[in-house]
Design a protein around this motif. Structure first.
Motif, PDB file in Angstrom:
ATOM      1  N   VAL A 176       0.859  -1.197   0.000  1.00  0.00           N
ATOM      2  CA  VAL A 176       0.000   0.000   0.000  1.00  0.00           C
ATOM      3  C   VAL A 176       0.895   1.248   0.000  1.00  0.00           C
ATOM      4  CG1 VAL A 176      -2.118  -0.930   1.020  1.00  0.00           C
ATOM      5  CG2 VAL A 176      -0.182  -0.409   2.487  1.00  0.00           C
ATOM      6  N   PRO A 177       0.396   2.388  -0.537  1.00  0.00           N
ATOM      7  CA  PRO A 177       1.263   3.574  -0.656  1.00  0.00           C
ATOM      8  C   PRO A 177       1.537   4.285   0.671  1.00  0.00           C
ATOM      9  CG  PRO A 177      -0.926   4.027  -1.542  1.00  0.00           C
ATOM     10  CD  PRO A 177      -0.904   2.567  -1.218  1.00  0.00           C
ATOM     11  N   GLY A 178       1.000   3.764   1.782  1.00  0.00           N
ATOM     12  CA  GLY A 178       1.193   4.352   3.104  1.00  0.00           C
ATOM     13  C   GLY A 178       0.064   3.867   3.986  1.00  0.00           C
ATOM     14  N   VAL A 179      -0.091   4.467   5.156  1.00  0.00           N
ATOM     15  CA  VAL A 179      -1.240   4.134   5.990  1.00  0.00           C
ATOM     16  C   VAL A 179      -2.420   4.927   5.445  1.00  0.00           C
ATOM     17  CG1 VAL A 179      -2.181   4.100   8.323  1.00  0.00           C
ATOM     18  CG2 VAL A 179       0.285   3.796   7.972  1.00  0.00           C
ATOM     19  N   ILE A 187      -2.337   8.874   4.842  1.00  0.00           N
ATOM     20  CA  ILE A 187      -2.165   9.767   6.006  1.00  0.00           C
ATOM     21  C   ILE A 187      -0.707  10.220   6.008  1.00  0.00           C
ATOM     22  CG2 ILE A 187      -2.226   9.903   8.530  1.00  0.00           C
ATOM     23  CD1 ILE A 187      -4.303   7.570   8.429  1.00  0.00           C
ATOM     24  N   ASP A 188      -0.500  11.531   6.067  1.00  0.00           N
ATOM     25  CA  ASP A 188       0.848  12.073   5.935  1.00  0.00           C
ATOM     26  C   ASP A 188       1.730  11.756   7.144  1.00  0.00           C
ATOM     27  OD1 ASP A 188       2.620  13.637   4.427  1.00  0.00           O
ATOM     28  OD2 ASP A 188       2.342  15.282   5.873  1.00  0.00           O
ATOM     29  N   ARG A 189       1.147  11.897   8.344  1.00  0.00           N
ATOM     30  CA  ARG A 189       1.946  11.790   9.566  1.00  0.00           C
ATOM     31  C   ARG A 189       1.108  11.188  10.694  1.00  0.00           C
ATOM     32  NH1 ARG A 189       6.479  14.581   9.631  1.00  0.00           N
ATOM     33  NH2 ARG A 189       7.627  14.323  11.553  1.00  0.00           N
ATOM     34  N   ILE A 190       1.710  10.294  11.471  1.00  0.00           N
ATOM     35  CA  ILE A 190       1.009   9.731  12.635  1.00  0.00           C
ATOM     36  C   ILE A 190       1.872   9.959  13.878  1.00  0.00           C
ATOM     37  CG2 ILE A 190       0.111   7.614  13.699  1.00  0.00           C
ATOM     38  CD1 ILE A 190      -0.317   6.485  10.875  1.00  0.00           C
ATOM     39  N   ASP A 191       1.275  10.626  14.898  1.00  0.00           N
ATOM     40  CA  ASP A 191       2.003  10.857  16.158  1.00  0.00           C
ATOM     41  C   ASP A 191       1.460   9.989  17.289  1.00  0.00           C
ATOM     42  OD1 ASP A 191       3.492  13.291  15.202  1.00  0.00           O
ATOM     43  OD2 ASP A 191       1.445  14.006  14.983  1.00  0.00           O
ATOM     44  N   GLU A 192       0.171   9.668  17.218  1.00  0.00           N
ATOM     45  CA  GLU A 192      -0.490   8.939  18.304  1.00  0.00           C
ATOM     46  C   GLU A 192      -1.279   7.769  17.730  1.00  0.00           C
ATOM     47  OE1 GLU A 192      -0.721   9.667  21.570  1.00  0.00           O
ATOM     48  OE2 GLU A 192       0.258  11.640  21.576  1.00  0.00           O
ATOM     49  N   TYR A 193      -1.159   6.604  18.360  1.00  0.00           N
ATOM     50  CA  TYR A 193      -1.888   5.424  17.890  1.00  0.00           C
ATOM     51  C   TYR A 193      -3.402   5.669  17.905  1.00  0.00           C
ATOM     52  CZ  TYR A 193      -3.173   0.615  17.112  1.00  0.00           C
ATOM     53  OH  TYR A 193      -3.711  -0.527  16.562  1.00  0.00           O
ATOM     54  N   GLU A 194      -3.872   6.332  18.959  1.00  0.00           N
ATOM     55  CA  GLU A 194      -5.322   6.553  19.122  1.00  0.00           C
ATOM     56  C   GLU A 194      -5.907   7.326  17.930  1.00  0.00           C
ATOM     57  OE1 GLU A 194      -3.161   6.762  21.660  1.00  0.00           O
ATOM     58  OE2 GLU A 194      -3.931   4.853  22.398  1.00  0.00           O
ATOM     59  N   THR A 227       9.162   5.641   8.063  1.00  0.00           N
ATOM     60  CA  THR A 227       8.297   5.957   6.934  1.00  0.00           C
ATOM     61  C   THR A 227       7.705   4.666   6.371  1.00  0.00           C
ATOM     62  OG1 THR A 227      10.018   7.556   6.433  1.00  0.00           O
ATOM     63  CG2 THR A 227       8.271   7.353   4.827  1.00  0.00           C
ATOM     64  N   ILE A 228       6.395   4.693   6.105  1.00  0.00           N
ATOM     65  CA  ILE A 228       5.732   3.554   5.450  1.00  0.00           C
ATOM     66  C   ILE A 228       5.296   4.015   4.067  1.00  0.00           C
ATOM     67  CG2 ILE A 228       3.771   1.960   5.482  1.00  0.00           C
ATOM     68  CD1 ILE A 228       3.732   2.103   8.498  1.00  0.00           C
ATOM     69  N   PHE A 229       5.734   3.306   3.047  1.00  0.00           N
ATOM     70  CA  PHE A 229       5.441   3.743   1.680  1.00  0.00           C
ATOM     71  C   PHE A 229       5.234   2.513   0.799  1.00  0.00           C
ATOM     72  CE2 PHE A 229       9.696   2.513   0.606  1.00  0.00           C
ATOM     73  CZ  PHE A 229      10.410   2.761   1.768  1.00  0.00           C
ATOM     74  N   ASP A 241      14.067  11.163   0.547  1.00  0.00           N
ATOM     75  CA  ASP A 241      12.747  11.768   0.737  1.00  0.00           C
ATOM     76  C   ASP A 241      11.898  10.935   1.703  1.00  0.00           C
ATOM     77  OD1 ASP A 241      13.392  13.729  -1.013  1.00  0.00           O
ATOM     78  OD2 ASP A 241      12.418  12.788  -2.750  1.00  0.00           O
ATOM     79  N   ASP A 242      10.743  11.486   2.076  1.00  0.00           N
ATOM     80  CA  ASP A 242       9.815  10.773   2.958  1.00  0.00           C
ATOM     81  C   ASP A 242       8.484  10.565   2.258  1.00  0.00           C
ATOM     82  OD1 ASP A 242      11.518  10.564   5.175  1.00  0.00           O
ATOM     83  OD2 ASP A 242      11.080  12.640   5.742  1.00  0.00           O
ATOM     84  N   PRO A 243       8.404   9.595   1.346  1.00  0.00           N
ATOM     85  CA  PRO A 243       7.115   9.343   0.689  1.00  0.00           C
ATOM     86  C   PRO A 243       6.169   8.659   1.675  1.00  0.00           C
ATOM     87  CG  PRO A 243       8.702   7.664   0.075  1.00  0.00           C
ATOM     88  CD  PRO A 243       9.429   8.621   0.975  1.00  0.00           C
ATOM     89  N   GLY A 244       4.895   8.569   1.328  1.00  0.00           N
ATOM     90  CA  GLY A 244       3.947   7.810   2.152  1.00  0.00           C
ATOM     91  C   GLY A 244       3.675   8.446   3.495  1.00  0.00           C
ATOM     92  N   THR A 245       3.638   7.613   4.532  1.00  0.00           N
ATOM     93  CA  THR A 245       3.270   8.059   5.887  1.00  0.00           C
ATOM     94  C   THR A 245       4.498   8.091   6.798  1.00  0.00           C
ATOM     95  OG1 THR A 245       1.121   6.983   5.629  1.00  0.00           O
ATOM     96  CG2 THR A 245       1.802   7.519   7.882  1.00  0.00           C
TER      97      THR A 245
END
Ligand SMILES: Nc1ncnc2c1ncn2[C@@H]1O[C@H](COP(=O)(O)OP(=O)(O)OP(=O)(O)O)[C@@H](O)[C@H]1O
Ligand SMILES: C=C(C)CCOP(=O)(O)O
Length: 248
Positions: A176-179, A187-194, A227-229, A241-245
């Motif tokens: 998948v291209p990210g989360v 989703i560009d960025r995740i800081d919190e699981y919730e 990074t997840i991409f 670079d930082d592609p994905g999430t």
């Protein structure tokens, strides 16, 4: 620059068909890695690949997961054997492009305590890196006190090694291209699981180690960003670079 890169099993194999390589994806992946090394974008690279239709197929057949173990010697040989076969395919593609790739089999290196905590010494990897090699590890089985053997996922190994090697960059290449959010946008960025718990699920294919939810949880515990991409993001990630999430 030390980079830890996970090649998802859903990238390098056809996850729905037992023991089937995705040859075109593997070629594309090996090209991107060889190009990044020859361009001087990376000094030290550790590659970890997932189980895909090699590991997960046999693990689910024998009922083995990261928490449910087995004492069946046939299970050990089927699961670990399939993973070393997949590892050979990955190594061959890299060697064909002059990447100095060498195998590291986690079954022979790590173990879990009764509480399931993983111990995975990094000295062997550190030494291989400083001697100019590209270690290629994989999701595998490990000895587990009181359980026999359990699965160690490539994602767990990435988190362990990123911390012990003090990696500068950590990337997970998946199918998948990210989360994705509930509208399937990255989703560009995740800081919190919730913040994302509701959209995170398990893998659509057979997967004994928890799919995307487990990945995000483990990466949030890391001190460094990860990074997840998707496949198309691999070259960009290797170029810096930082592609994905990005998981903070
Ligand atoms: N919110 C989400 N965003 C993206 N993927 C998700 C989400 N929720 C669940 N998934 C599933 O997670 C999968 C990615 O996890 P999976 O464990 O299959 O990847 P992998 O690391 O490539 O494979 P392997 O575990 O074999 O190495 C996606 O293919 C998708 O089916
Ligand atoms: C199923 C086995 C043996 C390895 C799992 O590794 P992962 O695909 O990284 O979760």
């Amino acid at each position: 620059m030390t980079v830890v890169l996970k090649l998802g099993g859903s990238v390098v194999t056809e996850k729905d068909r037992a023991e089937t390589i995705d040859g075109a994806a593997l070629d594309h992946t090996a090209d991107a890695i060889a190009d990044a090394i020859s361009a001087g974008d990376i000094d030290d690279l550790v590659v970890v690949h997932g189980g895909g239709s090699f590991g997960h197929h046999h693990a689910s057949e024998f009922g083995v997961s990261t928490t449910d173990g087995s004492h069946d010697v046939d299970a050990v040989h089927a699961i670990h054997g399939a993973m070393t076969t997949l590892n050979q395919f990955v190594l061959r593609r890299l060697l064909d492009r002059d990447v100095p790739a060498v195998p590291v089999h986690p079954f022979s290196a790590g173990h879990r305590s009764e509480r399931g905590e993983l111990t995975f010494p990094a000295g062997q990897i550190e030494t291989l890196l400083s001697e100019g090699f590209v270690p290629v590890l994989h999701g595998d089985l490990v000895a587990h006190a009181g359980e026999g053997v359990t699965v160690v996922s490539g994602d767990e190994l990435v988190v362990e090694l990123a911390a012990s090697l003090g990696a500068d960059r950590v990337g997970l290449c998946s199918a998948v291209p990210g989360v994705l959010d509930d509208a399937d946008a990255v989703i560009d960025r995740i800081d919190e699981y919730e913040d994302v718990a509701d959209v995170l699920g398990e893998s659509e294919a057979t997967d004994v180690s928890g799919g995307m939810a487990a990945k995000v949880r483990a990466l949030l515990d890391l001190d460094s960003n990860a990074t997840i991409f998707g496949r198309d993001g691999l070259s960009a990630f290797l170029e810096g670079d930082d592609p994905g999430t990005t998981i903070d």
